[in-house]
Design a protein around this motif. Structure first.
Motif, PDB file in Angstrom:
ATOM      1  N   VAL A 163       0.896  -1.077  -0.001  1.00  0.00           N
ATOM      2  CA  VAL A 163      -0.117  -0.044  -0.112  1.00  0.00           C
ATOM      3  C   VAL A 163       1.031   1.236   0.029  1.00  0.00           C
ATOM      4  O   VAL A 163       0.567   2.252  -0.626  1.00  0.00           O
ATOM      5  CB  VAL A 163      -0.926  -0.080   1.235  1.00  0.00           C
ATOM      6  CG1 VAL A 163      -1.613   1.351   1.250  1.00  0.00           C
ATOM      7  CG2 VAL A 163      -1.856  -1.164   1.136  1.00  0.00           C
ATOM      8  N   ALA A 164       2.037   1.365   0.927  1.00  0.00           N
ATOM      9  CA  ALA A 164       2.966   2.471   0.901  1.00  0.00           C
ATOM     10  C   ALA A 164       3.654   2.615  -0.551  1.00  0.00           C
ATOM     11  O   ALA A 164       3.593   3.835  -1.117  1.00  0.00           O
ATOM     12  CB  ALA A 164       3.864   2.144   1.800  1.00  0.00           C
ATOM     13  N   ALA A 165       3.977   1.599  -1.195  1.00  0.00           N
ATOM     14  CA  ALA A 165       4.455   1.569  -2.356  1.00  0.00           C
ATOM     15  C   ALA A 165       3.507   2.044  -3.411  1.00  0.00           C
ATOM     16  O   ALA A 165       4.063   2.969  -4.224  1.00  0.00           O
ATOM     17  CB  ALA A 165       5.065   0.189  -2.750  1.00  0.00           C
ATOM     18  N   ALA A 166       2.318   1.612  -3.564  1.00  0.00           N
ATOM     19  CA  ALA A 166       1.362   2.130  -4.378  1.00  0.00           C
ATOM     20  C   ALA A 166       1.342   3.443  -4.135  1.00  0.00           C
ATOM     21  O   ALA A 166       0.700   4.223  -5.254  1.00  0.00           O
ATOM     22  CB  ALA A 166       0.182   1.401  -4.358  1.00  0.00           C
ATOM     23  N   ARG A 167       1.237   4.216  -3.083  1.00  0.00           N
ATOM     24  CA  ARG A 167       1.037   5.309  -2.726  1.00  0.00           C
ATOM     25  C   ARG A 167       2.190   6.527  -3.207  1.00  0.00           C
ATOM     26  O   ARG A 167       2.009   7.610  -3.072  1.00  0.00           O
ATOM     27  CB  ARG A 167       0.736   5.771  -1.379  1.00  0.00           C
ATOM     28  CG  ARG A 167      -0.630   5.187  -0.969  1.00  0.00           C
ATOM     29  CD  ARG A 167      -1.180   5.875   0.356  1.00  0.00           C
ATOM     30  NE  ARG A 167      -1.518   7.316  -0.226  1.00  0.00           N
ATOM     31  CZ  ARG A 167      -1.133   8.415   0.889  1.00  0.00           C
ATOM     32  NH1 ARG A 167      -0.653   8.115   2.178  1.00  0.00           N
ATOM     33  NH2 ARG A 167      -1.169   9.802   0.636  1.00  0.00           N
ATOM     34  N   GLY A 168       3.337   5.754  -3.546  1.00  0.00           N
ATOM     35  CA  GLY A 168       4.390   6.612  -4.055  1.00  0.00           C
ATOM     36  C   GLY A 168       5.647   6.635  -3.084  1.00  0.00           C
ATOM     37  O   GLY A 168       6.436   7.432  -3.154  1.00  0.00           O
ATOM     38  N   ALA A 169       5.291   5.807  -1.914  1.00  0.00           N
ATOM     39  CA  ALA A 169       6.474   5.930  -0.907  1.00  0.00           C
ATOM     40  C   ALA A 169       7.919   5.111  -1.247  1.00  0.00           C
ATOM     41  O   ALA A 169       8.920   5.468  -0.564  1.00  0.00           O
ATOM     42  CB  ALA A 169       5.971   5.401   0.417  1.00  0.00           C
ATOM     43  N   GLY A 170       7.753   4.435  -2.560  1.00  0.00           N
ATOM     44  CA  GLY A 170       9.134   3.712  -2.936  1.00  0.00           C
ATOM     45  C   GLY A 170       8.547   2.375  -3.459  1.00  0.00           C
ATOM     46  O   GLY A 170       7.358   2.219  -3.741  1.00  0.00           O
TER      47      GLY A 170
END
Length: 365
Positions: A39-46
């Motif tokens: 989810v974090a990656a999907a939001r652009g966090a890495g």
């Protein structure tokens, strides 16, 4: 800084990933809960997963009690060249790291003074740390290279670095963060089982008081346990005030409103409370603040535009005061900010077309 890893993709970890990614850093997001990391990656966090080679900096965004263990594991696996954490308790963390970390020079304790009553990667934001203090607690063995890497990350996140001793940090956050959270929890607990007709009368005042009581229970249990000594000291003093207030109220109940000593005790407490409120909400009246002055016109919507621009620079509405000058017949805004953050705030506002000047400091009486 070119590469980083964030271990833990909750509110703070994901926000760090979003802030660094926005500034061009390649971030790897790691979490025992793969769904949270995705989810974090999907939001652009890495990007999700472990990096193929050591990164410049690893940010450990796990609860305080787990920092030392996770640090030791990641140092053994050579995750990064330098390490920091975001735990809100530093003394216990520093002691645990001293006992178990295989390479202490590469570690710098850290704690960004930002958060939310919400948790998880969906609540994160790239601007969460903008203009906020970010405490660093380097040890005697901390290398200059590690400290510089952490300072670079703090700058990229838009925060203001503040170096403190671990014990001083824990006493400070017990007063301004941990104890207020517990007071909100205690008040919210009193509402359990309250009559429906009473709850129907609840307004914004009550919601403001208990807002932070909705935080992550497991995380706060860890925080309270880890910072128990400092918290006990603050809550002990609070208990004395509560006992004195209760005694005055009981005296009024027995002897009526004409009791001078009880009325004076209540008045003194209210006065102290107002003074403390001013220390936070009217920081221009306290030392250690810079006041930025901005002239305004009478154009419709200009005040709202300034408030929005100030928020983007990390200044909340409680740090903004409007004043009318009889001499110039003009309205102006005064924005209070920390000295280290003032140049960046002034630059941002100036770039957005505002005319900003720094007011001279008023000597303390």
């Amino acid at each position: 800084m070119r590469t980083a890893a964030v271990v833990g993709s909750g509110l703070i970890g994901t926000s760090v990933g979003l802030a660094l990614s926005r500034r061009g850093v390649r971030v790897h997001v790691m979490d025992a809960d793969e769904s949270a990391a995705r989810v974090a990656a999907a939001r652009g966090a890495g990007v999700c997963g472990r990096p193929p080679e050591p990164v410049d900096l690893a940010v450990l965004a796990v609860p305080p009690a787990r920092i030392a263990q996770v640090l030791a594991e990641q140092q053994h696996q050579k995750l990064a060249r330098a390490y920091t954490d975001v735990a809100s308790v530093k003394s216990a963390t520093a002691q645990a790291v001293a006992r178990s970390a295989p390479h202490r020079p590469s570690y710098v304790g850290g704690h960004p003074m930002a958060g939310s009553q919400c948790s998880g990667p969906l609540a994160a934001g790239a601007d969460l740390f903008q203009g906020r203090a970010w405490v660093l607690t380097p040890g005697t063995e901390t290398s200059r290279a590690a400290l510089n890497r952490v300072l670079a990350a703090v700058a990229l996140c838009g925060a203001v670095p503040v170096v403190m001793e671990p014990q001083a940090h824990d006493r400070a956050v017990a007063l301004v963060s941990h104890a207020p959270h517990l007071v909100a929890v205690l008040m919210a607990a009193r509402l359990t089982g309250a009559p429906r007709e009473s709850l129907a009368l609840a307004g914004q005042g009550l919601r403001d008081v208990i807002r932070i009581a909705g935080g992550d229970r497991a995380l706060w249990s860890d925080i309270v346990t880890s910072n128990a000594p400092a918290l006990a000291e603050v809550l002990g003093e609070l208990a004395k005030d509560l006992e004195a207030l209760t005694r005055a109220l009981r005296e009024l109940e027995v002897h009526g409103p004409g009791t001078d000593s009880a009325r004076e005790a209540i008045a003194q407490l209210l006065f102290r409370g107002r003074t403390g409120w001013e220390c936070v909400h009217e920081p221009e009246h306290t030392s250690g603040q810079v006041t930025l002055s901005i002239p305004l016109t009478d154009r419709l919507g200009e005040v709202d535009r300034l408030v929005s621009a100030a928020r983007e620079s990390g200044i909340g509405t409680d740090s903004i005061r409007l004043r009318w000058s009889q001499t110039s017949s003009r309205l102006s805004a005064c924005l209070a900010t920390a000295p280290l953050a003032a140049p960046d705030v002034r630059r941002r506002l100036t770039d957005n077309g505002w005319q900003v000047s720094v007011e001279p400091a008023t000597p303390s009486l």
